[in-house]
Scaffold this motif. Structure first.
Motif, PDB file in Angstrom:
ATOM      1  N   SER A   1     -95.230   5.191-115.038  1.00 37.09           N
ATOM      2  CA  SER A   1     -94.758   3.876-114.931  1.00 37.09           C
ATOM      3  C   SER A   1     -95.478   3.000-113.761  1.00 37.09           C
ATOM      4  O   SER A   1     -95.869   3.806-112.819  1.00 37.09           O
ATOM      5  CB  SER A   1     -93.161   3.916-114.438  1.00 37.09           C
ATOM      6  N   SER A   2     -95.475   1.955-113.766  1.00 37.94           N
ATOM      7  CA  SER A   2     -96.074   1.191-112.877  1.00 37.94           C
ATOM      8  C   SER A   2     -95.630  -0.028-112.258  1.00 37.94           C
ATOM      9  O   SER A   2     -94.246  -0.334-112.800  1.00 37.94           O
ATOM     10  CB  SER A   2     -97.391   0.545-113.387  1.00 37.94           C
TER      11      SER A   2
ATOM     12  N   ILE B   1     -98.118   3.446-108.978  1.00 37.43           N
ATOM     13  CA  ILE B   1     -97.489   4.088-110.135  1.00 37.43           C
ATOM     14  C   ILE B   1     -97.098   5.246-109.660  1.00 37.43           C
ATOM     15  O   ILE B   1     -97.234   5.631-108.487  1.00 37.43           O
ATOM     16  CB  ILE B   1     -99.003   4.254-111.217  1.00 37.43           C
ATOM     17  N   TYR B   2     -96.171   5.881-110.598  1.00 40.11           N
ATOM     18  CA  TYR B   2     -95.514   6.794-110.433  1.00 40.11           C
ATOM     19  C   TYR B   2     -95.066   7.878-111.264  1.00 40.11           C
ATOM     20  O   TYR B   2     -94.972   7.277-112.480  1.00 40.11           O
ATOM     21  CB  TYR B   2     -93.982   6.580-109.736  1.00 40.11           C
ATOM     22  N   TRP B   3     -95.069   9.101-111.194  1.00 35.24           N
ATOM     23  CA  TRP B   3     -94.780   9.998-112.465  1.00 35.24           C
ATOM     24  C   TRP B   3     -94.092  11.370-111.833  1.00 35.24           C
ATOM     25  O   TRP B   3     -94.092  11.551-110.908  1.00 35.24           O
ATOM     26  CB  TRP B   3     -96.156  10.317-113.186  1.00 35.24           C
TER      27      TRP B   3
ATOM     28  N   GLY C   1     -98.448  10.424-102.381  1.00 36.00           N
ATOM     29  CA  GLY C   1     -97.490  11.158-101.997  1.00 36.00           C
ATOM     30  C   GLY C   1     -95.995  11.146-102.706  1.00 36.00           C
ATOM     31  O   GLY C   1     -95.963  10.703-103.610  1.00 36.00           O
ATOM     32  N   ARG C   2     -94.990  11.805-102.140  1.00 34.17           N
ATOM     33  CA  ARG C   2     -93.636  11.985-102.667  1.00 34.17           C
ATOM     34  C   ARG C   2     -92.436  12.240-101.727  1.00 34.17           C
ATOM     35  O   ARG C   2     -92.786  12.761-100.733  1.00 34.17           O
ATOM     36  CB  ARG C   2     -93.627  13.318-103.594  1.00 34.17           C
ATOM     37  N   ASN C   3     -91.592  11.470-101.755  1.00 40.37           N
ATOM     38  CA  ASN C   3     -90.390  11.498-101.134  1.00 40.37           C
ATOM     39  C   ASN C   3     -89.158  11.524-101.787  1.00 40.37           C
ATOM     40  O   ASN C   3     -89.231  11.421-103.134  1.00 40.37           O
ATOM     41  CB  ASN C   3     -90.491  10.576 -99.771  1.00 40.37           C
ATOM     42  N   ASN C   4     -88.002  11.405-101.022  1.00 42.42           N
ATOM     43  CA  ASN C   4     -86.695  11.316-101.645  1.00 42.42           C
ATOM     44  C   ASN C   4     -86.211  10.247-102.135  1.00 42.42           C
ATOM     45  O   ASN C   4     -84.892   9.922-102.206  1.00 42.42           O
ATOM     46  CB  ASN C   4     -85.636  12.218-100.982  1.00 42.42           C
TER      47      ASN C   4
ATOM     48  N   ALA D   1     -90.416  11.366-108.041  1.00 40.95           N
ATOM     49  CA  ALA D   1     -91.677  11.176-108.507  1.00 40.95           C
ATOM     50  C   ALA D   1     -92.701  11.066-107.578  1.00 40.95           C
ATOM     51  O   ALA D   1     -92.497  10.994-106.283  1.00 40.95           O
ATOM     52  CB  ALA D   1     -91.375   9.723-109.039  1.00 40.95           C
ATOM     53  N   ILE D   2     -93.940  11.402-107.781  1.00 44.40           N
ATOM     54  CA  ILE D   2     -95.240  11.090-107.064  1.00 44.40           C
ATOM     55  C   ILE D   2     -95.656   9.775-107.217  1.00 44.40           C
ATOM     56  O   ILE D   2     -95.544   9.345-108.434  1.00 44.40           O
ATOM     57  CB  ILE D   2     -96.029  12.369-107.533  1.00 44.40           C
TER      58      ILE D   2
END
Length: 285
Positions: A69-70, A98-100, A133-136, A219-220
């Motif tokens: 998704s963007s 973007i994230y996935w 990167g990725r966080n919560n 997501a990343i």
């Protein structure tokens, strides 16, 4: 440059159509090739960045086939690709991404070896910018598992959360914010995270053998980081790779000369322009 062990004159060669000639059975023209790294089972995300100018489709070429998704104005851009038809352009440091991959067990770093690599073109000079990167979903460094950053001076580093946060793991020494394309790679092998710029090993950090904190439910992100703390970086990105289970390099290496999984022909001109002969030498050594 090449070595030739068989020479023929131009008989049968169409001198007017000899540019970018390729090898074929009838004409036996020569065509070299540049091969990119092989796409293997370790790759969990791979974005070539190809597409139309201003495109909003981002294709994951890994076996996972994630559909990102963007948000914001992140697009594919044909103005400055490293390879292929386009690269990913992040035009705004505070809203474009973007994230996935939320919930994917295939993206759990744990204590396993891993590799994150990409080509970057930027003139970033404002604070610290996040690349991937990725966080919560909450603000703060400690809410990340792994995040690749660029500093205001153009140096690259990884924030890794295990039992302790390491804010400069694999810190590099070469500035990449000069507006040229640079290959950046970070790997983990055992206790060490290593940072490479243009294939040169520039930083090694012992982060112990602890597992990376599990954030696989989130997501990343590529570009601006969900949860804030660091904004993104205005940049172009190409050939973005995440691999788990392998540290592709632990020492200096030659960066890729072609896209992942590709073979690019380097065709030749069979008949060059006429040139004047060099004057006879007066002596030789």
């Amino acid at each position: 440059d090449q070595t030739v062990d068989d020479f023929q004159d131009t008989s049968g060669v169409n001198a007017g159509a000899s540019t970018n000639a390729v090898r074929n059975v009838a004409s036996k023209y020569y065509s070299g090739a540049l091969e990119g790294p092989a796409i293997d089972g370790y790759i969990e995300t791979l974005f070539h960045g190809d597409g139309s100018n201003g495109g909003t489709t981002f294709t994951d070429s890994s076996s996972n086939g994630f559909t990102p998704s963007s948000s914001g104005s992140i697009v594919t851009s044909t103005s400055s690709p490293k390879f292929g038809t386009a690269s990913i352009h992040v035009p705004n440091a505070t809203s474009d991404y973007i994230y996935w991959g939320a919930g994917s067990a295939n993206l759990d770093y744990g204590a396993n070896p891993w590799t994150i690599s990409f080509w970057i073109k930027t003139t970033h000079s404002s604070g610290t910018g996040g690349i991937i990167g990725r966080n919560n979903g909450s603000a703060g460094n400690h809410n990340f598992d792994i995040k690749v950053n660029i500093s205001s001076s153009g140096k690259m580093f990884v924030v890794t959360n295990t039992n302790t946060e390491y804010g400069s793991a694999g810190l590099t020494t070469t500035s990449v914010n000069d507006g040229d394309w640079h290959h950046v790679e970070f790997t983990r092998s055992g206790a060490n995270i290593r940072g490479f710029v243009d294939g040169v090993l520039e930083g090694t950090t012992d982060v112990t053998v602890n597992s990376v904190i599990n954030r696989t439910s989130s997501a990343i992100y590529l570009g601006y980081m969900n949860g804030g703390h660091y904004g993104g970086a205005v940049c172009y990105l190409d050939e973005v790779e995440i691999s788990l289970g392998i540290a592709r390099h632990t020492a200096t290496f030659t960066p890729p000369v072609a896209p992942w999984g590709s073979t690019t022909a380097t065709d030749m001109t069979l008949v060059s322009a006429t040139t004047a002969a060099q004057a006879a030498p007066t002596k030789g050594d």
